[in-house]
Design an enzyme around this catalytic site. Structure first.
Site, PDB file in Angstrom:
ATOM      1  N   LYS A 145       0.517  -1.407   0.072  1.00  0.00           N
ATOM      2  CA  LYS A 145       0.082  -0.255   0.013  1.00  0.00           C
ATOM      3  C   LYS A 145       1.052   1.241  -0.043  1.00  0.00           C
ATOM      4  O   LYS A 145       1.714   1.263   0.578  1.00  0.00           O
ATOM      5  CB  LYS A 145      -0.958   0.016   1.365  1.00  0.00           C
ATOM      6  CG  LYS A 145      -1.827   0.992   0.619  1.00  0.00           C
ATOM      7  CD  LYS A 145      -2.674   0.056   0.609  1.00  0.00           C
ATOM      8  CE  LYS A 145      -4.323   0.929   0.564  1.00  0.00           C
ATOM      9  NZ  LYS A 145      -5.576   0.382  -0.037  1.00  0.00           N
ATOM     10  N   ASP A 174      -7.206   3.915  -4.330  1.00  0.00           N
ATOM     11  CA  ASP A 174      -7.915   4.023  -3.398  1.00  0.00           C
ATOM     12  C   ASP A 174      -8.592   6.207  -2.310  1.00  0.00           C
ATOM     13  O   ASP A 174      -8.639   6.393  -3.937  1.00  0.00           O
ATOM     14  CB  ASP A 174      -7.018   3.402  -1.885  1.00  0.00           C
ATOM     15  CG  ASP A 174      -7.545   3.290  -0.724  1.00  0.00           C
ATOM     16  OD1 ASP A 174      -7.941   1.953  -0.886  1.00  0.00           O
ATOM     17  OD2 ASP A 174      -7.217   4.014   0.566  1.00  0.00           O
TER      18      ASP A 174
HETATM   19  P1  NDP Z   1     -12.782   7.591  -2.680  1.00  0.00           P
HETATM   20  O1  NDP Z   1     -12.176   9.244  -2.393  1.00  0.00           O
HETATM   21  O2  NDP Z   1     -13.271   7.791  -4.337  1.00  0.00           O
HETATM   22  O3  NDP Z   1     -14.073   8.118  -1.637  1.00  0.00           O
HETATM   23  C1  NDP Z   1     -14.329   8.504  -0.140  1.00  0.00           C
HETATM   24  C2  NDP Z   1     -15.008   8.591   0.005  1.00  0.00           C
HETATM   25  O4  NDP Z   1     -14.968   8.670   2.172  1.00  0.00           O
HETATM   26  C3  NDP Z   1     -16.091   9.986  -0.306  1.00  0.00           C
HETATM   27  O5  NDP Z   1     -16.926  10.161  -0.044  1.00  0.00           O
HETATM   28  C4  NDP Z   1     -14.970  10.537   1.235  1.00  0.00           C
HETATM   29  O6  NDP Z   1     -15.642  12.453   2.054  1.00  0.00           O
HETATM   30  C5  NDP Z   1     -14.774   9.851   2.661  1.00  0.00           C
HETATM   31  N1  NDP Z   1     -14.318  10.057   3.469  1.00  0.00           N
HETATM   32  C6  NDP Z   1     -12.934   9.722   2.782  1.00  0.00           C
HETATM   33  N2  NDP Z   1     -12.254  10.192   4.513  1.00  0.00           N
HETATM   34  C7  NDP Z   1     -12.908  10.363   5.477  1.00  0.00           C
HETATM   35  C8  NDP Z   1     -12.906  10.190   6.534  1.00  0.00           C
HETATM   36  N3  NDP Z   1     -11.790  10.761   7.313  1.00  0.00           N
HETATM   37  N4  NDP Z   1     -14.535  10.272   7.598  1.00  0.00           N
HETATM   38  C9  NDP Z   1     -15.627  11.065   6.460  1.00  0.00           C
HETATM   39  N5  NDP Z   1     -15.166  10.784   5.378  1.00  0.00           N
HETATM   40  C10 NDP Z   1     -14.111  10.477   4.521  1.00  0.00           C
HETATM   41  O7  NDP Z   1     -11.954   6.447  -2.115  1.00  0.00           O
HETATM   42  P2  NDP Z   1     -13.318   5.274  -1.659  1.00  0.00           P
HETATM   43  O8  NDP Z   1     -14.784   5.059  -2.355  1.00  0.00           O
HETATM   44  O9  NDP Z   1     -11.955   4.270  -2.962  1.00  0.00           O
HETATM   45  O10 NDP Z   1     -12.161   4.185  -0.692  1.00  0.00           O
HETATM   46  C11 NDP Z   1     -14.254   4.122   0.020  1.00  0.00           C
HETATM   47  C12 NDP Z   1     -12.987   3.629   1.056  1.00  0.00           C
HETATM   48  O11 NDP Z   1     -12.834   2.082   0.879  1.00  0.00           O
HETATM   49  C13 NDP Z   1     -11.057   3.523   1.572  1.00  0.00           C
HETATM   50  O12 NDP Z   1     -11.987   2.884   3.078  1.00  0.00           O
HETATM   51  C14 NDP Z   1     -10.555   2.428   0.631  1.00  0.00           C
HETATM   52  O13 NDP Z   1      -9.613   2.056   1.129  1.00  0.00           O
HETATM   53  C15 NDP Z   1     -11.634   1.546   1.099  1.00  0.00           C
HETATM   54  N6  NDP Z   1     -11.482   0.479  -0.471  1.00  0.00           N
HETATM   55  C16 NDP Z   1     -11.497   1.043  -1.694  1.00  0.00           C
HETATM   56  C17 NDP Z   1     -10.919   0.472  -3.005  1.00  0.00           C
HETATM   57  C18 NDP Z   1     -10.997   0.913  -4.252  1.00  0.00           C
HETATM   58  O14 NDP Z   1     -10.810  -0.100  -5.186  1.00  0.00           O
HETATM   59  N7  NDP Z   1     -11.026   2.024  -4.801  1.00  0.00           N
HETATM   60  C19 NDP Z   1     -11.597  -0.940  -2.488  1.00  0.00           C
HETATM   61  C20 NDP Z   1     -11.464  -1.506  -1.734  1.00  0.00           C
HETATM   62  C21 NDP Z   1     -11.188  -0.501  -0.637  1.00  0.00           C
HETATM   63  P3  NDP Z   1     -14.344  13.845   1.043  1.00  0.00           P
HETATM   64  O15 NDP Z   1     -15.001  13.814  -0.388  1.00  0.00           O
HETATM   65  O16 NDP Z   1     -15.432  14.354   1.957  1.00  0.00           O
HETATM   66  O17 NDP Z   1     -12.975  13.235   1.461  1.00  0.00           O
HETATM   67  O1  2IT Z   2      -7.788  -1.108  -0.440  1.00  0.00           O
HETATM   68  C1  2IT Z   2      -7.819  -1.572  -2.016  1.00  0.00           C
HETATM   69  O2  2IT Z   2      -8.152  -3.483  -1.698  1.00  0.00           O
HETATM   70  C2  2IT Z   2      -7.559  -1.525  -2.644  1.00  0.00           C
HETATM   71  N1  2IT Z   2      -7.611   0.461  -2.233  1.00  0.00           N
HETATM   72  C3  2IT Z   2      -7.779  -1.625  -4.158  1.00  0.00           C
HETATM   73  C4  2IT Z   2      -6.400  -2.384  -4.227  1.00  0.00           C
HETATM   74  C5  2IT Z   2      -5.751  -2.574  -6.057  1.00  0.00           C
HETATM   75  O3  2IT Z   2      -4.767  -2.618  -6.383  1.00  0.00           O
HETATM   76  O4  2IT Z   2      -6.801  -2.836  -7.101  1.00  0.00           O
END
Ligand code: NDP
Ligand code: 2IT
Length: 445
Positions: free
Chosen positions: A126, A166
């Protein structure tokens, strides 16, 4: 806490001072694994648990860039290369002002077990930066990404370490990062996933985490003869994961009534249908606005400074960030009748929240299992890049769905305890065994 877990955690805490999220992630896993390792002493002799809690390599670097006013800015870049026993390091990049070493180590640690669960040959890593893309121009984001990749490109490669998105890293950032890697290395390879379809991306990768999270919940519900049909669902976040979880729930006949961002949440009792979701996608991905604007547009409630867990629901899909459901939030969910939690975010539930779910014996899918669809589809993107072919939407979605079914089955195999399925234990042991056996076979490395 068991004495053996306590002793183990004392050593982890002494060696990694102040890294609270890392301690939390390791402790949860140690609680499942220590009893299992006691029953399988070959892992104990080889100190596999101690070894998986120590990154193979950590890279920390300066990221200087210039903002639109001509002022020099200095951000900090990281890549934690945690474990390469079953494949090259694989995991996302997070750009958020809260990013620090402890957070990235927790994410990399979770990633190792998650990637193992996907059934695909990927190790865990990561990375990211404390750079905050919010409020920055496209030009500033590009300038930052180019500087970040100028250093990172020395450490990654399609057979070494393959980053992806992420929090704060989506299609725009992956494009800038890929362009700079290609320019410096003079190689067009699958070094990043989450690429756009025209230059090596995979169909369904953007959708994969949210879809996978809902497919996993569907499997959990099936064990009780239940489904999404007619269910009220709360979702947190409004980014990549939240958007596509909402889409899939609606397709399965459920009703999503909340979305949030770091400022607050919206409550739309009518449900966030396809048309409203299209508005959210434009608002968040193109205009980069706030979720509050949804409430003004559709005349529903906006609750400032709060999370959506006080809203009555059957199913909760936390999809924003770590520790967004604490013990009190979990109690509220349970008191309101929620009986299924499937984690799209990484470690969104605190240990107190997890204990509350377990005591109430609800269906609880921890992130490393429930959100593994994203990285699994990244693995499918890597396969397509190696083949120099691309599969159809249906093919990728079908493979993703089958992987989520297989992960669920693996969790049941290791987590079934009478009538109750402990998915935490199931995911931790199920992910561990393959990595541990590979490490044993490869010697003390
Ligand atoms: P994005 O950046 O697309 O969206 C993140 C969302 O979460 C936004 O709405 C953001 O609000 C909110 N957020 C972020 N930080 C905070 C915080 N500290 N407190 C409250 N709200 C918060 O990210 P993703 O959708 O890609 O990721 C969301 C979660 O999913 C994370 O935990 C990530 O690690 C996990 N994840 C993502 C994957 C992927 O493929 N993208 C895969 C597996 C897990 P704001 O805009 O106000 O910051
Ligand atoms: O937390 C996760 O699994 C991710 N943000 C996706 C990682 C990836 O390599 O697609």
């Amino acid at each position: 806490m068991d004495n053996k877990v306590k002793e183990f955690m004392a050593r982890i805490i002494a060696k990694n001072p102040g890294e609270l999220e890392f301690h939390q992630a390791v402790e949860e896993v140690a609680e499942s694994l220590i009893p299992y390792i006691e029953e399988n002493p070959r892992y104990k002799v080889a100190k596999i648990l101690e070894r998986i809690a120590e990154p193979e390599r950590v890279i920390i670097f300066r990221v200087p860039w210039m903002d639109d006013k001509g002022e020099v800015q200095i951000s900090r870049g990281y890549r934690v290369e945690m474990n390469s026993a079953i494949g090259p390091y694989k995991g996302g990049l997070r750009f958020h002002p809260t990013v620090n070493l402890g957070i990235l180590k927790f994410l990399a640690f979770e990633q190792v077990l998650k990637n193992s669960l996907t059934t695909l040959p990927m190790g865990g890593g990561k990375g990211g930066s404390d750079f905050d893309p919010k409020g920055k121009s496209d030009n500033e984001v590009m300038s930052f990404c180019q500087s970040f990749m100028t250093e990172l490109c020395k450490h990654i490669g399609p057979d070494t370490d393959i980053p992806a998105g992420d929090i704060g890293v989506g299609g725009r950032e992956i494009g800038f990062l890929f362009g700079q890697y290609k320019r410096i290395r003079n190689e067009f390879t699958g070094v990043l996933t989450g690429k756009a379809i025209e230059w090596g991306g995979s169909l369904i990768r953007p959708e994969a985490t949210g879809y996978g999270q809902v497919y996993f919940a569907k499997e959990m519900l099936k064990t009780r003869g239940d489904s999404f049909k007619g269910k009220i669902v709360t979702v947190s976040g409004s980014g990549n994961v939240a958007q596509f979880a909402t889409q899939k729930v609606t397709e399965f006949g459920g009703k999503v009534v909340t979305l949030s961002d770091s400022a607050g949440y919206i409550y739309d009792p009518e449900g966030i249908d396809a048309e409203k979701l299209a508005y959210v996608m434009e608002l968040k991905n193109v205009k980069r606005g706030r979720i509050k604007e949804y409430a003004a547009k559709y005349g529903c409630t906006y609750v400032d400074g709060k999370r959506p867990w006080e809203v009555k629901c059957d199913i909760a899909l936390p999809s924003a960030t770590q520790n967004e459901i604490n013990g009190d939030d979990a109690k509220m969910l349970l008191d309101n009748g929620c009986y299924c939690v499937s984690e799209g975010a990484n470690m969104p539930s605190t240990p107190e929240a997890i204990t509350a779910y377990q005591n109430a014996k609800i269906l609880f899918g921890p992130g490393k299992a429930a959100n593994a669809g994203g990285v699994a589809t990244s693995g499918l993107e890597m396969s397509q890049n190696s083949l120099r072919l691309s599969w159809t939407r249906e093919e990728v979605d079908q493979k993703l769905h089958q992987i989520m079914i297989d992960i669920h089955e693996n969790c049941v195999k290791y987590g079934k305890d009478g009538d109750y399925i402990d998915y935490v234990k199931g995911a931790n042991i199920g992910g561990f065994v393959k990595v541990a056996d590979a490490m044993m076979a490869q010697g003390v490395v």
